[in-house]
Write a protein that holds these residues in place. Structure first.
Motif, short mmCIF file in Angstrom:
data_model
loop_
_atom_site.label_atom_id
_atom_site.label_comp_id
_atom_site.label_asym_id
_atom_site.label_seq_id
_atom_site.Cartn_x
_atom_site.Cartn_y
_atom_site.Cartn_z
N GLN B 625 12.07 -16.44 -3.25
CA GLN B 625 12.91 -15.52 -2.47
C GLN B 625 12.52 -14.06 -2.71
N ASP B 626 11.96 -13.77 -3.89
CA ASP B 626 11.66 -12.38 -4.24
C ASP B 626 10.23 -11.97 -3.95
N LEU B 627 9.44 -12.89 -3.44
CA LEU B 627 8.02 -12.60 -3.25
C LEU B 627 7.83 -11.61 -2.09
N ILE B 628 7.30 -10.45 -2.42
CA ILE B 628 7.14 -9.40 -1.42
C ILE B 628 5.65 -9.20 -1.12
N VAL B 629 5.31 -9.11 0.14
CA VAL B 629 3.91 -8.91 0.54
C VAL B 629 3.83 -7.80 1.57
N ARG B 630 2.63 -7.24 1.69
CA ARG B 630 2.37 -6.22 2.69
C ARG B 630 2.04 -6.92 3.99
N VAL B 631 2.67 -6.52 5.08
CA VAL B 631 2.43 -7.21 6.34
C VAL B 631 1.50 -6.38 7.23
N TRP B 632 1.90 -5.19 7.63
CA TRP B 632 0.90 -4.22 8.11
C TRP B 632 1.20 -2.89 7.46
N GLY B 633 2.05 -2.06 8.07
CA GLY B 633 2.33 -0.79 7.40
C GLY B 633 3.55 -0.87 6.52
N TRP B 634 4.00 -2.06 6.25
CA TRP B 634 5.24 -2.19 5.51
C TRP B 634 5.21 -3.48 4.71
N SER B 635 6.11 -3.57 3.74
CA SER B 635 6.19 -4.76 2.91
C SER B 635 7.48 -5.50 3.20
N GLY B 636 7.42 -6.80 3.13
CA GLY B 636 8.63 -7.58 3.35
C GLY B 636 8.59 -8.85 2.54
N HIS B 637 9.67 -9.59 2.59
CA HIS B 637 9.74 -10.85 1.86
C HIS B 637 8.92 -11.92 2.57
#
Lengths: 281, 656
Positions: B625-637
């Motif tokens: 649930q806490d894994l955060i990744v960069r998607v394009w210009g932003w990071s999300g879960h």
């Protein structure tokens, strides 16, 4: 002259000081049960397949002119529709390898880094190694070796390097032979010469659970190193469970012969007690 | 457990969701009727809407809490009467949601001067000022009530005030308007308090952590393409308006606060240049190691002169920050729309190859066709952008440097930004054609064209050749000249164009979600790309190149021609998280980043990822649930992303 390498890795972080490129030499006289570079073991070329995306269409096997004994012809590489095959260990000219690395020379130098020769066992191709090494100067160069080479070869190569990184896998000859396939007599001879030389060196111990991660082995390793003239540090490399992942891709079976699920002990005290710098990587 | 740790756990467990409610049907229609009153101007409606929204918000205060405001109403009616919106939208160009977005406020001015000095007699804007003051007063905190009227005096008040202003900004229905240069506009307050020994550095860190946590309270309610895409970007470091190094203690405190919080907001950006000490890169890399996908670096040596070339005043250029993702904008003074257009460079090149190759006599004639095609596309697409409609934004207007007019009508800078997507795949197509068709003549035009028409069915050898052996940007040096030529062609295509607000069109290297959208329609291409395959995020080597090394990649991507292609869009490097497992690895990654900046790279974003972890998260989302990744210009879960985005992230190369 020509030699065989199976990879050039840019930005190798744990192969000496600064930002480095590491050249992996093909072929190794040892057969360590935990080897995580199985594609580097044989001197002859090896077909490496990325299996995760493989559709098992057999296009590679159907064009192979020499099943069972790879000649490095590359027919399979071209045949794979997904480009998943790579021939590891084609013959290359030292000059071409040097040219490729030197394109990034500015980056390597700026960071106080350089080039590390690893493998496989780089000392198995001494002349190629030394030619490549001279083509790369004035870059900082290092060899990462098992130390398993004739004394003449070992000394000739070591003298040309700015740094030697050498493994001591086990101090006991019998255990050494059991897990690596060779006796450690030659290795220890080369070590004692290295200890008396002024060539900066680092010692590496791959920590294998239940094999060499004991207080006893690490203490005798530390004892061996007492009195070295230019020992920089000892690096302990805990065995990583991902080590076996590559075997299937080179159609080899992984038979580690020890319990891979146990985390190895990283015992640093024997080295610290003797005022030796030690790092766990 | 301390206050901050408690707050982290409270947030993580989403306890604050209990404060939230939807308006009842009755309330909704009552409010809607009042706001969307055709007798009122749009400006007045927007002001009234904010007033009503804030009046309906419940005041929540936790014991010991210093930074207030929890959103309690999930959604609120908008300002349009029945059918009105459709009518306006049908006769105008609408960017995204038709509202002010992707700009940054004059936080420095508002925090120092408060809101009262911004009253101009304009009814709507003055209403919003009163509404925000009234909302702040409901917290019954004297320091805050003073600050919101006359400006903050201390670091804590400044943070409290920023929180209320920013919270109200979201409530005012504008979106993705960023936090700007936090360590710059907060520094005077911090410095004064430290010098007067009113606070210690530890106090400041705790306050900053609480402030940063507050940006995560309501972010799941904010609008975006995917969960996490909310534009709460912050810029640290850089130079001041006179060009002096402006890195300060708060720069470091902010990096530490973000590292300690491990939350996806605020999204940290760091300005650096060739003189930035390695120690700052090391501290920033420690943040990268946390795996949140930031900081993202921007290079002052390149960005500032490039902005000046686009017509920005030098003092303003030095004050740049980023929009929601990576586009360079000027806080307080810009009404740029930095993501209004996107051109698929891969599609342009592929179109030219398919249509022109058979009669082309040389590579140069192919490239000339690319230039022509780019110009035609740019001109045609730019024409579609007017007349633009942007909803009036009285409250956002109050927060701008020039608060005497409505920001939706424009500001000092009104430039448009254009993403160029599939850049590397475009370069690789050209490189393959140049090498095999024209230089070596080893592949015939017919052979390639028929392979393209049949998606390489029956042309496996050719596919393998162009896909694996052909020159690739990030691996083979012969691509760099083509890369520069293509960047220049992109800039040339846009440079004659002006928008209806007399702004220029800035070409950029970002992709945003177009890395999926544009890829969806791409057919087989001369670099061996097959239909359905993905494009890389932003300015990165093609995903088909799996054996590029990071040193060659940074050398190739630091292109001199970027000086003309500076809308923003970073080189994205994925690093396996084991690379940074100890201090030695962290230091070397920091050195790598510094090297890219020294080489003249424009913007860089590093991800510490573990493929194994991501794959496990696909199978067992409940454990990640806490894994955060960069998607394009932003990071999300990661677990909250659509599968298509998860797939693309898994496709990226990671350097071990």
């Amino acid at each position: 002259m020509k030699g065989r390498i199976f990879d050039i890795e840019e930005f190798a972080v744990y192969d000496g000081p600064g930002i480095r490129s590491t050249v992996f030499f093909k072929g190794c006289p040892l057969r360590c049960k935990w080897c995580h570079n199985p594609e580097g073991l044989d001197f002859s070329p090896t077909r490496v397949t990325k299996l995760q995306l493989c559709m098992h269409c057999s296009a590679c096997d159907s064009v192979c002119p020499s099943p069972g004994k790879c000649t490095g012809c590359g027919a399979c590489e071209k045949a794979c529709p997904k480009g998943l095959i790579r021939i590891a260990g084609r013959e290359v000219e030292a000059k071409d390898v040097a040219d490729q690395i030197l394109k990034n020379a500015g980056l390597l130098m700026q960071s106080g880094g350089g080039v590390t020769f690893s493998g496989g066992e780089a000392l198995m191709q001494t002349d190629f190694l030394l030619e490549l090494n001279s083509l790369l100067k004035p870059l900082h160069t290092a060899v990462e070796t098992s130390g398993y080479a004739s004394e003449n070869v070992f000394q000739r190569a070591a003298k040309e390097m700015d740094l030697v990184i050498m493994d001591i896998k086990h101090t006991d000859p019998a255990v050494h032979k059991e897990y690596t396939g060779v006796d450690n007599e030659l290795i220890l001879k080369n070590l004692s010469w290295l200890m008396q030389s002024m060539i900066p060196f680092r010692i590496r111990v791959p920590l294998i659970p239940g094999v060499n991660d004991t207080e006893e082995n690490l203490t005798s390793t530390a004892r061996l190193l007492e009195g070295a003239k230019a020992l920089e540090m000892i690096e302990l490399l805990p065995y990583h469970t991902a080590a076996g992942a590559k075997y299937a891709s080179v159609r080899k079976e992984y038979r580690p012969g020890f319990d891979t699920s146990i985390r190895p002990n990283a015992i640093t005290e024997p080295f610290l007690l003797r005022n030796m710098e030690v790092h766990v990587l | 457990m301390n206050r901050i740790e408690e707050a982290r756990i409270f947030l993580k467990n989403k306890c604050h969701h209990a404060y939230r409610r939807e308006l009842s049907k009755h309330e909704w229609s009552q409010i809607s009727k009042e706001i969307a009153d055709p007798a009122l101007s749009m400006e007045d409606r927007a002001a009234l809407r904010l007033k009503k929204f804030l009046e309906n918000e419940k005041i929540i205060r936790h014991p010991g809490e210093k930074i207030y405001a929890w959103r309690t109403i999930k959604s609120f009616p908008d300002i349009y009467a029945e059918g009105e919106k459709e009518q306006i939208f049908a006769s105008h160009y609408i960017h995204e949601q038709g509202r002010v977005c992707n700009i940054s406020s004059d936080w420095a001015g508002v925090l120092a001067g408060g809101l009262l000095t911004r009253k101009t007699g304009n009814r709507a804007r003055d209403i919003t000022i009163d509404a925000v003051i009234e909302y702040a007063d409901r917290y019954q905190d004297e320091a805050l009530s003073n600050a919101v009227r006359f400006g903050a005096k201390h670091y804590e008040d400044a943070l409290k005030l920023l929180r209320i202003l920013h919270f109200s900004l979201w409530a005012s229905n504008v979106y993705h308007n960023t936090l700007g240069r936090f360590d710059q506009y907060m520094y005077p307050f911090y410095k004064k308090d430290i010098e007067a020994k009113l606070i210690t550095e530890e106090d400041a860190l705790a306050l900053t952590e609480e402030m940063f946590l507050s940006f995560n309270r309501d972010s799941d309610l904010y609008t975006g393409m995917q969960q996490g895409d909310n534009g709460q970007s912050m810029m640290l470091g850089g130079v001041d308006r006179d060009g002096n190094n402006a890195v300060n203690e708060l720069t470091y405190i902010c990096l530490t606060a973000s590292l300690n919080n491990r939350r996806s907001d605020p999204k940290i950006n760091l300005r650096v240049d060739k003189n930035t000490p390695l120690s700052l890169f090391i501290r920033a890399t420690e943040l990268t190691k946390q795996g949140l996908g930031f900081p993202q670096y921007a290079n002052d040596d390149i960005v500032i002169p490039a902005l000046v070339n686009y017509g920005y005043d030098i003092e303003d250029a030095r004050d740049y920050t980023v929009a929601a993702c990576w586009e360079f904008i000027i806080p307080g003074k810009g009404m740029d729309i930095p993501n209004i257009m996107a051109i698929s460079l891969s599609e342009i090149v592929n179109g030219v190859i398919r249509e022109r190759l058979s009669e082309a006599e040389s590579y140069d004639s192919i490239f000339d066709s690319v230039k022509r095609s780019l110009s035609e596309r740019a001109e045609a697409d730019a024409k579609k952008l007017s007349p633009i409609y942007i909803e009036s934004a009285p409250y956002q207007s109050v927060l701008m440097s020039d608060f005497t007019h409505d920001i939706s009508e424009g500001a000092k800078y009104n430039n448009y930004g254009v993403h160029g997507t599939g850049f590397s795949d475009a370069v690789d197509q050209l490189a393959a054609v140049k090498k095999y068709i024209f230089d070596e003549k080893s592949v015939s035009k017919d052979e390639l064209l028929s392979a393209l028409r049949t998606d390489f069915e029956g042309s496996r050898t050719l596919l393998s050749l162009v896909r694996n052996n052909a020159p690739k940007l990030g691996r083979d040096d012969e691509c760099t000249a083509i890369a520069d030529a293509l960047l220049n062609a992109f800039a040339d295509a846009l440079s004659p164009l002006r928008n209806e607000r007399d702004g220029v069109f800035r070409p950029g290297t970002g992709s945003a979600m177009y890395y999926l959208w544009h890829a969806d329609t791409l057919p087989a291409m001369a670099n061996g790309h097959l239909p359905g395959e993905r494009l890389p995020a932003n300015f990165s080597p093609s995903l088909l190149v799996t054996d590029a090394g990071p040193l060659t990649v940074i050398r190739h991507m630091a292109r001199p021609a970027l000086l003309r292609v500076m809308n923003g869009g970073p080189l994205t490097l994925e690093m396996h998280d084991t690379v940074m497992r100890n201090q030695e690895g962290v230091n070397k990654v920091a050195q790598l980043v510094k090297s890219y900046i020294m080489l003249g790279g424009h913007q860089l974003q590093l991800n510490a990822v573990s493929r194994e972890t991501l794959e496990d998260a696909r199978i067992h989302p409940e454990n990640h649930q806490d894994l955060i990744v960069r998607v394009w210009g932003w990071s999300g879960h990661f677990v909250e992303l659509d599968t298509a985005y998860q797939d693309q992230i898994l496709m990226r190369t990671s350097y071990q």
